[in-house]
Write a protein that holds these residues in place. Structure first.
Motif, PDB file in Angstrom:
ATOM      1  N   SER A 130       0.875  -1.166  -0.086  1.00  0.00           N
ATOM      2  CA  SER A 130      -0.022  -0.021  -0.011  1.00  0.00           C
ATOM      3  C   SER A 130       0.758   1.108  -0.070  1.00  0.00           C
ATOM      4  CB  SER A 130      -1.071  -0.110   1.248  1.00  0.00           C
ATOM      5  OG  SER A 130      -0.128   0.011   2.480  1.00  0.00           O
ATOM      6  N   PHE A 131       2.082   1.122   0.048  1.00  0.00           N
ATOM      7  CA  PHE A 131       3.141   2.306   0.247  1.00  0.00           C
ATOM      8  C   PHE A 131       4.340   1.965  -0.239  1.00  0.00           C
ATOM      9  CE2 PHE A 131       5.940   4.953   2.467  1.00  0.00           C
ATOM     10  CZ  PHE A 131       5.526   6.441   2.295  1.00  0.00           C
ATOM     11  N   SER A 154       1.081   5.546  -2.942  1.00  0.00           N
ATOM     12  CA  SER A 154      -0.119   4.680  -2.406  1.00  0.00           C
ATOM     13  C   SER A 154      -0.360   3.511  -3.391  1.00  0.00           C
ATOM     14  CB  SER A 154      -1.049   5.561  -1.839  1.00  0.00           C
ATOM     15  OG  SER A 154      -1.830   6.272  -2.856  1.00  0.00           O
ATOM     16  N   GLU A 155      -1.484   3.174  -3.199  1.00  0.00           N
ATOM     17  CA  GLU A 155      -2.061   2.024  -4.220  1.00  0.00           C
ATOM     18  C   GLU A 155      -2.577   2.633  -5.690  1.00  0.00           C
ATOM     19  OE1 GLU A 155      -4.768  -0.539  -2.619  1.00  0.00           O
ATOM     20  OE2 GLU A 155      -3.988  -0.717  -0.861  1.00  0.00           O
ATOM     21  N   ILE A 215      -1.600   2.836 -10.990  1.00  0.00           N
ATOM     22  CA  ILE A 215      -1.608   4.226 -10.537  1.00  0.00           C
ATOM     23  C   ILE A 215      -2.834   4.981 -11.187  1.00  0.00           C
ATOM     24  CG2 ILE A 215      -0.653   6.568 -10.017  1.00  0.00           C
ATOM     25  CD1 ILE A 215       0.347   4.422  -8.219  1.00  0.00           C
ATOM     26  N   ALA A 216      -3.586   5.793 -10.541  1.00  0.00           N
ATOM     27  CA  ALA A 216      -4.716   6.454 -11.147  1.00  0.00           C
ATOM     28  C   ALA A 216      -4.105   8.075 -11.416  1.00  0.00           C
ATOM     29  CB  ALA A 216      -5.676   6.574 -10.016  1.00  0.00           C
ATOM     30  N   TYR A 217      -3.412   8.551 -10.608  1.00  0.00           N
ATOM     31  CA  TYR A 217      -2.782   9.772 -11.146  1.00  0.00           C
ATOM     32  C   TYR A 217      -1.515  10.125 -10.554  1.00  0.00           C
ATOM     33  CZ  TYR A 217      -5.330  12.004  -7.105  1.00  0.00           C
ATOM     34  OH  TYR A 217      -5.638  12.409  -5.708  1.00  0.00           O
ATOM     35  N   LEU A 218      -0.835  10.987 -11.081  1.00  0.00           N
ATOM     36  CA  LEU A 218       0.285  11.556 -10.341  1.00  0.00           C
ATOM     37  C   LEU A 218       0.103  13.092 -10.059  1.00  0.00           C
ATOM     38  CD1 LEU A 218       1.358   9.672 -12.947  1.00  0.00           C
ATOM     39  CD2 LEU A 218       3.567  10.719 -12.558  1.00  0.00           C
ATOM     40  N   ASP A 219       0.259  13.364  -8.500  1.00  0.00           N
ATOM     41  CA  ASP A 219      -0.102  14.571  -8.110  1.00  0.00           C
ATOM     42  C   ASP A 219       1.336  15.360  -8.132  1.00  0.00           C
ATOM     43  OD1 ASP A 219      -0.707  16.539  -6.520  1.00  0.00           O
ATOM     44  OD2 ASP A 219      -1.731  15.575  -4.955  1.00  0.00           O
TER      45      ASP A 219
END
Length: 365
Positions: free
Chosen positions: A228-229, A251-252, A288-292
């Motif tokens: 998870s990390f 994270s996930e 991954i859904a998105y890069l912040d």
């Protein structure tokens, strides 16, 4: 609310599992920002190893954990977000539909004031104390890298074409280009921190890696790995030589961008931009859904982003003289900084002055 305050290492295995589960399911309940790795138990535990006063408030309802609030507390009751200054997401991780009273929480935590600068969305009880809301650009890759690149070509055709061409030119001029999404060699991390320190000095900014606790924190997170990390070091090589690198937290579903830097000798190839496109590809492959990209106005962020999410800064205060004094000291500094950063006619000359001072400082070394 039933609120208990712990040192991070005192959390039970069940509490840590509940915290992680809330983050894992956050996107299913319309709060994807709660899955940010800066809100994870791992980040809080790592910060506790290098900073004093780190605590976690566990809020329970019916005997079950409903929320986790990590914070730092001084002896006088001044509270700060965990890792304030290097943390890019803050708030209370909670189960769906949970409502809380901010001042009741602060009272239980022994806080007169709690200061934040990257408050996540959906934190209405804390949001009442926000003094400003700012965009944090993100790169959406949940539909795959090719989908992201297709959108980028439509929205920023010249930028995309130029960046991909520079990668090919780098390969022709410097040697074969190789990208490692999750580099495990600690020597590469030291190279990145050296580049970043030099960049801070060159541009007249405060060198974060001159602070021992930040260096120790990053090193500790580099060695942190779970499902998870994880701390993720991404490196772009040309003919076996590192030319750009980035260290962030995963994270996930979210890769939080943190410390990017490159070798100035390769500046004409824009290796940092090439690296970010490769990171998007690697992140998409990892699910991954998105890069912040983090709060802060930068041209490269505007070019790479697909959208923005709001983050807030400010204070939550109780009626207490410590809160009044802390806010009186901090508010003018924040207001001046935000005014300068938001107005090009002020920011550009200030930026030039900082860079001039940086050159002088570098020449004297």
């Amino acid at each position: 609310m039933d609120i208990s305050v712990y040192r991070p290492g005192e959390l039970s295995g069940a509490d840590r599992a509940a915290w992680t589960a809330m983050q894992s399911k956050a996107h299913l309940h319309g709060s994807p920002e709660l899955a940010n790795p800066f809100l994870s138990p791992e980040f809080t535990l790592a910060t506790d190893r290098v900073r004093r006063g780190v605590r976690v408030a566990v809020v329970r309802e019916g005997g079950e954990a409903a929320g986790f609030f990590p914070f730092q507390r001084s002896a006088t009751g001044v509270g700060r977000a965990v890792g304030l200054g290097v943390s890019d997401c803050q708030g209370l991780v909670h189960r769906p539909g949970f409502a809380w009273d901010a001042r009741e929480l602060m009272r239980a935590c022994g806080l007169a004031v709690w200061e934040f600068d990257h408050l996540a969305g959906g934190q209405e009880p804390f949001g009442e104390g926000a003094s400003g809301v700012f965009p944090s650009p993100v790169m959406d890759v949940d539909q795959g890298y090719e989908s992201y690149l297709k959108e980028l070509r439509v929205r920023s055709p010249k930028f995309t074409r130029t960046t991909l061409a520079k990668e090919r030119r780098l390969g022709r001029d410097a040697g074969p280009v190789r990208y490692v999404h999750d580099e495990r060699d600690p020597a590469a991390l030291r190279v990145l921190m050296g580049w970043k320190s030099a960049q801070y000095r060159r541009t007249g900014r405060s060198d974060r890696f001159a602070h021992e606790w930040i260096t120790r924190l990053v090193t500790r997170l580099f060695h942190s790995r779970s499902e998870s990390f994880a701390g993720v070091l991404s490196v772009l090589y040309a003919d076996g030589r590192p030319v750009a690198a980035h260290f962030g937290l995963r994270s996930e579903r979210i890769l939080a961008c943190w410390f990017p830097a490159y070798d100035p000798a390769f500046a004409k190839y824009s290796p940092g931009l090439v690296l970010h496109l490769r990171m998007a590809e690697g992140a998409a492959a990892d699910g991954i859904a998105y890069l912040d990209l983090g709060r802060g106005q930068k041209d490269y962020k505007d070019s790479l982003k697909t959208r923005e999410i709001p983050v807030s800064e400010g204070w939550v205060t109780r009626r207490h003289p410590v809160a009044v004094g802390h806010r009186a000291r901090r508010a003018p500094v924040r207001a001046l900084r935000n005014t300068v950063q938001s107005r090009p006619e002020l920011f550009e000359p200030a930026d030039r002055l900082l860079k001039r001072m940086g050159r002088i400082r570098t020449e004297r070394r």
